[in-house]
Design a protein around this motif. Structure first.
Motif, PDB file in Angstrom:
ATOM      1  N   SER A 116       2.421  11.293  -2.739  1.00  0.00           N
ATOM      2  CA  SER A 116       3.439  10.433  -2.117  1.00  0.00           C
ATOM      3  C   SER A 116       4.766  10.481  -2.868  1.00  0.00           C
ATOM      4  N   TRP A 160       2.840   8.934  -9.969  1.00  0.00           N
ATOM      5  CA  TRP A 160       1.646   9.458  -9.263  1.00  0.00           C
ATOM      6  C   TRP A 160       1.952  10.905  -8.878  1.00  0.00           C
ATOM      7  N   HIS A 162     -13.474   2.811  -4.833  1.00  0.00           N
ATOM      8  CA  HIS A 162     -13.738   3.174  -3.434  1.00  0.00           C
ATOM      9  C   HIS A 162     -15.228   3.519  -3.342  1.00  0.00           C
ATOM     10  N   LYS A 190       5.596   3.196  -3.665  1.00  0.00           N
ATOM     11  CA  LYS A 190       5.440   4.608  -4.038  1.00  0.00           C
ATOM     12  C   LYS A 190       6.801   5.272  -3.882  1.00  0.00           C
ATOM     13  N   GLU A 228      -8.788  -1.304  -5.949  1.00  0.00           N
ATOM     14  CA  GLU A 228      -8.713  -0.760  -4.578  1.00  0.00           C
ATOM     15  C   GLU A 228     -10.073  -0.809  -3.905  1.00  0.00           C
ATOM     16  N   ASN A 287      -0.848   6.425 -12.240  1.00  0.00           N
ATOM     17  CA  ASN A 287      -1.963   6.447 -11.307  1.00  0.00           C
ATOM     18  C   ASN A 287      -2.615   7.835 -11.276  1.00  0.00           C
ATOM     19  N   GLU A 288      -3.924   7.872 -11.486  1.00  0.00           N
ATOM     20  CA  GLU A 288      -4.714   9.094 -11.251  1.00  0.00           C
ATOM     21  C   GLU A 288      -4.265  10.300 -12.067  1.00  0.00           C
ATOM     22  N   GLU A 336       0.832  -1.213   0.000  1.00  0.00           N
ATOM     23  CA  GLU A 336       0.000   0.000   0.000  1.00  0.00           C
ATOM     24  C   GLU A 336       0.868   1.264   0.000  1.00  0.00           C
ATOM     25  N   TRP A 337       2.088   1.181   0.510  1.00  0.00           N
ATOM     26  CA  TRP A 337       3.009   2.324   0.582  1.00  0.00           C
ATOM     27  C   TRP A 337       4.338   2.078  -0.130  1.00  0.00           C
ATOM     28  N   ALA A 342       6.112   7.067   0.617  1.00  0.00           N
ATOM     29  CA  ALA A 342       4.930   7.053   1.478  1.00  0.00           C
ATOM     30  C   ALA A 342       5.404   6.501   2.813  1.00  0.00           C
ATOM     31  N   GLN A 373     -10.294   1.820  -9.394  1.00  0.00           N
ATOM     32  CA  GLN A 373     -10.008   1.696  -7.961  1.00  0.00           C
ATOM     33  C   GLN A 373     -11.222   1.195  -7.175  1.00  0.00           C
ATOM     34  N   HIS A 400       2.377  -0.870  -7.165  1.00  0.00           N
ATOM     35  CA  HIS A 400       1.579   0.366  -7.107  1.00  0.00           C
ATOM     36  C   HIS A 400       2.461   1.428  -6.481  1.00  0.00           C
ATOM     37  N   TRP A 455      -8.773  -2.852  -0.827  1.00  0.00           N
ATOM     38  CA  TRP A 455      -7.738  -1.937  -0.323  1.00  0.00           C
ATOM     39  C   TRP A 455      -7.585  -2.136   1.184  1.00  0.00           C
ATOM     40  N   TRP A 465      -7.198   2.903   5.300  1.00  0.00           N
ATOM     41  CA  TRP A 465      -7.015   4.346   5.116  1.00  0.00           C
ATOM     42  C   TRP A 465      -8.278   5.116   5.475  1.00  0.00           C
TER      43      TRP A 465
HETATM   44  O1  9MR Z   1      -4.201   3.780   1.591  1.00  0.00           O
HETATM   45  C1  9MR Z   1      -3.109   4.632   1.291  1.00  0.00           C
HETATM   46  C2  9MR Z   1      -2.711   5.454   2.506  1.00  0.00           C
HETATM   47  O2  9MR Z   1      -2.287   4.605   3.552  1.00  0.00           O
HETATM   48  C3  9MR Z   1      -1.622   6.426   2.118  1.00  0.00           C
HETATM   49  O3  9MR Z   1      -1.344   7.271   3.228  1.00  0.00           O
HETATM   50  C4  9MR Z   1      -2.038   7.252   0.922  1.00  0.00           C
HETATM   51  C5  9MR Z   1      -0.901   8.137   0.445  1.00  0.00           C
HETATM   52  O4  9MR Z   1       0.176   7.361  -0.003  1.00  0.00           O
HETATM   53  O5  9MR Z   1      -2.437   6.423  -0.147  1.00  0.00           O
HETATM   54  C6  9MR Z   1      -3.496   5.556   0.157  1.00  0.00           C
HETATM   55  O6  9MR Z   1      -3.819   4.768  -0.967  1.00  0.00           O
HETATM   56  C7  9MR Z   1      -4.337   5.482  -2.080  1.00  0.00           C
HETATM   57  C8  9MR Z   1      -3.780   4.818  -3.328  1.00  0.00           C
HETATM   58  O7  9MR Z   1      -2.379   4.804  -3.279  1.00  0.00           O
HETATM   59  C9  9MR Z   1      -4.264   5.498  -4.571  1.00  0.00           C
HETATM   60  N1  9MR Z   1      -5.714   5.603  -4.596  1.00  0.00           N
HETATM   61  C10 9MR Z   1      -6.341   6.151  -3.404  1.00  0.00           C
HETATM   62  C11 9MR Z   1      -5.859   5.391  -2.165  1.00  0.00           C
HETATM   63  C12 9MR Z   1      -6.559   5.912  -0.924  1.00  0.00           C
HETATM   64  O8  9MR Z   1      -6.203   7.233  -0.681  1.00  0.00           O
END
Ligand code: 9MR
Length: 361
Positions: A113, A110, A239, A69, A270, A153-154, A65-66, A72, A237, A106, A312, A320
């Protein structure tokens, strides 16, 4: 014959029923030619054997998850332009391989992060070199061992006002829209085996912002495919929100079909369901969260181009959403398939049934 059917009080028929009840999410997904996975942070996963066991039992894919990147948490992957620190990501890869999971990457590019040094120094004259060295180092480090990479990403943010819907990110400002093509080409050069994914959020509901994002996403994918950019898949993703009524199955089906018609595979990357705005009662909440999973997956898994689902997080213990979408009443959020004690919730059963009902790939 299993332990269960050998015991005197359990008939073979009961044993079969029980065994199918205990099939994990990854087994149910695999029975349909799909995969199931979940994201985790190194510090949570590798500090709790029982949590790790849940990932091993339920998942065939693990997503850091981090840790992949640029930066992060407190240990960046790229602490300065010339140094990469793979300590935590390598440990996650080792954990995955030792337990028969594959690792999904992942994310290579981006707008969030990123290390402070990148934000402070990135400019049109060094951007191509920084992006190239990043992908050549990171994707090469894991070459042949990654299930799929979120290469970009995004990159879409319609409210930023550009006619192509692209986000005014640090990469766009330094390199123009060519950064997207560059990232996919570089990744293809250094790791031809990882599936190359474009990943984004805000695409699933029948709201005007999601509608315009779907349009912009399709336009971007059309441009990339037409110009020979080696993108292979689209990550939605997903959410979700419990109690959200602006869901239109037909519009979502259309979007999935349009992506598939471009020759792209689709991944749900996600998935989780925020319970921020639903009643406090945990069983009511759990039912509404499960309903959202069911309603969504029933539509999405019907599309043959969809190859798998990642949630996720796996347990409500780590999500998160507790930080980003907390409840006003202060109760802990319950957005994931397992509760904080790693017990299966109605959400788990909703996902399980969605896999069971999915057509075979
Ligand atoms: O879940 C992730 C969180 O712990 C981190 O602090 C954050 C920043 O790196 O990113 C969150 O994950 C994101 C993902 O990387 C991209 N899509 C949205 C996710 C939720 O914010």
């Amino acid at each position: 014959m299993s332990e269960l059917s050998r015991s005197r009080s359990v008939t073979p028929e009961m044993a079969i029923a029980l065994e199918s009840e205990t099939q994990s999410l990854k087994q149910r997904a695999a029975a349909k030619g799909l995969f199931f996975g979940a994201a985790a942070r190194h510090r949570d996963l590798l500090s709790s054997q029982s949590l790790a066991n849940s990932y091993i039992r339920e998942c065939s894919v693990l997503v850091p998850e981090w840790e992949l990147k640029w930066a992060a948490g407190d240990l960046p992957l790229r602490p300065n332009p010339d140094r990469f620190d793979f300590t935590r990501s390598d440990e996650m890869l080792r954990f995955a391989r030792a337990n028969g999971l594959s690792l999904r990457g992942h994310a290579l590019v981006w707008h969030l992060s990123n290390p402070r040094w990148l934000r402070e120094t990135l400019n049109p004259s060094n951007a191509e070199q920084l992006l190239t060295s990043h992908i050549r180092t990171v994707a090469a480090h894991f070459a042949g061992q990654i299930h799929s990479w979120d290469v970009v990403n995004e990159a879409i943010e319609v409210p930023d006002g550009r006619s192509d819907g692209l986000r005014n990110s640090l990469w766009l400002e330094s390199l123009g829209e060519a950064y997207i093509d560059l990232a996919f080409r570089l990744t293809a050069q250094v790791d031809s085996r990882a599936l190359r994914v474009y990943n984004d959020y805000g695409l699933q509901y029948a709201t005007s912002s999601h509608e315009s994002k779907r349009k912009a996403a399709l336009k971007l994918m059309e441009r990339l495919v037409a110009s020979g950019t080696p993108v292979q898949a689209f990550g939605i993703q997903s959410h979700l929100r419990a109690g959200e009524t602006r869901f239109d199955a037909e519009r979502l089906r259309r979007f999935l079909k349009d992506l598939a018609d471009l020759g792209l595979k689709i991944l749900i990357t996600e998935l989780d369901v925020s319970d921020q705005n639903v009643p406090a009662n945990p069983s009511v909440r759990d039912r509404l969260v499960a309903d959202a999973y069911r309603e969504y997956l029933d539509v999405v898994l019907d599309e043959p181009a969809v190859i798998g689902v990642v949630t996720w997080g796996l347990s409500d213990r780590h999500t998160w959403l507790s930080g980003d979408k907390p409840r006003e009443d202060g109760l802990p959020v319950r957005p994931l398939p397992l509760d904080e004690n790693l017990e299966r919730k109605p959400a788990w059963w909703a996902i399980a049934q969605a896999f069971d009902n999915a057509p075979l790939r």
